[in-house]
Design a protein around this motif. Structure first.
Motif, PDB file in Angstrom:
ATOM      1  N   TYR A  53       0.812  -1.228   0.000  1.00 30.15           N
ATOM      2  CA  TYR A  53       0.000   0.000   0.000  1.00 30.15           C
ATOM      3  C   TYR A  53       0.842   1.273   0.000  1.00 30.15           C
ATOM      4  CZ  TYR A  53       1.166   0.697   4.843  1.00 30.15           C
ATOM      5  OH  TYR A  53       1.877   0.929   5.986  1.00 30.15           O
ATOM      6  N   ASN A  54       2.053   1.206   0.564  1.00 29.69           N
ATOM      7  CA  ASN A  54       2.871   2.429   0.635  1.00 29.69           C
ATOM      8  C   ASN A  54       3.763   2.625  -0.603  1.00 29.69           C
ATOM      9  OD1 ASN A  54       4.520   0.257   1.363  1.00 29.69           O
ATOM     10  ND2 ASN A  54       5.805   1.498   2.697  1.00 29.69           N
ATOM     11  N   ALA A  55       3.500   1.845  -1.652  1.00 30.30           N
ATOM     12  CA  ALA A  55       4.327   1.963  -2.864  1.00 30.30           C
ATOM     13  C   ALA A  55       3.623   2.802  -3.916  1.00 30.30           C
ATOM     14  CB  ALA A  55       4.595   0.575  -3.435  1.00 30.30           C
ATOM     15  N   SER A  56       4.390   3.587  -4.674  1.00 31.60           N
ATOM     16  CA  SER A  56       3.783   4.204  -5.854  1.00 31.60           C
ATOM     17  C   SER A  56       4.611   3.817  -7.075  1.00 31.60           C
ATOM     18  CB  SER A  56       3.648   5.712  -5.713  1.00 31.60           C
ATOM     19  OG  SER A  56       4.861   6.246  -5.290  1.00 31.60           O
ATOM     20  N   MET A  57       3.908   3.709  -8.185  1.00 31.41           N
ATOM     21  CA  MET A  57       4.521   3.123  -9.359  1.00 31.41           C
ATOM     22  C   MET A  57       4.445   4.076 -10.534  1.00 31.41           C
ATOM     23  SD  MET A  57       3.115  -0.340 -11.085  1.00 31.41           S
ATOM     24  CE  MET A  57       2.825   0.044 -12.796  1.00 31.41           C
TER      25      MET A  57
END
Ligand SMILES: Nc1ncnc2c1ncn2[C@@H]1O[C@H](COP(=O)(O)OP(=O)(O)OP(=O)(O)O)[C@@H](O)[C@H]1O
Ligand code: NI
Length: 264
Positions: free
Chosen positions: A67-71
């Protein structure tokens, strides 16, 4: 006619926001500017040190990043861009993951129903037995719960679960730990058969020998990006390796004397 890749990953980046101190958030870039392409019939190995972003790549493709990742960047599947919702929809059918950890098995479900995704029809049961046979699992394994399996058995069950149906894209994240050489070889032969039928296989592994034996191409990862990509046969012979890290990996292989150069 132009060949359409099964999977095309372009300029992928994955970053995490983490708290640095009490109120300040900072971004940590775990993958940056990563490209990888898989055509039908190909096995591409991804090799690289622990923490270099191999599993993150698998999770980004499948739309299951934390959830704390951005792509950022683009992922396309069979010529169309792949959103994480679509990936999750296709997961377990056309796109399958052999996860890195055996903890992905459902602990409360017996192995047979788990592999068949609860289907009870005769062809599904027969297919289960066929795949058990292929991986040297006894028919009775059906009735066991995951906690009753040895590590090697659990690994074989995970692989069986992924490849029971005919997938178009297999993403295998370290599929062989816990397997002896013969069992690992059987798994690789199966991947080759799946590829020969037109699928693409992304094989994530620490094992360069295995990558050379199995894959068509090898992508070397380092700190979240592809350092270089070479034909497996060129890698085997130490040919066309440009990057010092890749050359060091090659030299460190048992067949080449396991010399680890200073500073690596
Ligand atoms: N949820 C998360 N929050 C912050 N950082 C993360 C998170 N998940 C992964 N990372 C970081 O991303 C980097 C890449 O992790 P990844 O699991 O893809 O490595 P890997 O190449 O698969 O390693 P291994 O060979 O050990 O399986 C690591 O530095 C890891 O610490
Ligand atoms: Ni990993």
């Amino acid at each position: 006619m132009e060949r359409i890749p099964v999977l095309n990953v372009e300029n992928l980046s994955v970053s995490f926001s983490q708290y640095a101190g009490v109120l300040r958030k900072k971004q940590i870039e775990a993958i940056k500017d990563l490209n990888v392409t898989l055509y039908p019939g190909e096995i591409v190995a991804v090799a690289g040190a622990s923490g270099s972003g191999k599993s993150l790549l698998a999770h980004a493709i499948l739309g299951i990043l934390p959830y704390n990742a951005s792509m950022g960047g683009r992922i396309s599947y069979c010529g169309n861009s792949l959103t994480s919702a679509q990936a999750q929809e296709l997961r377990g059918k056309e796109i399958v993951l052999v996860p890195q950890s055996v903890s992905y098995l459902d602990p409360l479900m017996k192995v047979g129903p788990q592999i068949r995704k609860n289907a009870k029809d005769k062809p599904s049961r027969e297919k289960t037995l066929e795949i058990f046979n292929r991986y040297g699992l006894a028919a009775e394994t059906e009735n066991l719960y995951p906690f009753e399996l040895s590590g090697g058995m659990a690994r074989r069950v995970l692989i069986s679960t992924a490849v029971l149906e005919k997938p178009k894209l297999v993403i295998a994240d370290e599929p062989t730990p816990g397997l002896d050489a013969a069992a690992a070889k059987r798994v690789m032969e199966h991947f080759r058969e799946i590829a020969d039928e037109g699928a693409a296989v992304l094989l994530i592994t620490h094992d360069l020998e295995l990558a050379i034996e199995t894959a068509d191409r090898i992508a070397i990862f380092y700190a979240g990006t592809t350092l270089e990509e070479v034909q497996a046969s060129d890698f085997a012979e130490g040919l066309k390796l440009h990057h010092p890290y890749t050359r060091a990996l090659w030299q460190a292989m048992p067949r080449n004397g396991m010399q680890v150069p200073k500073g690596i």
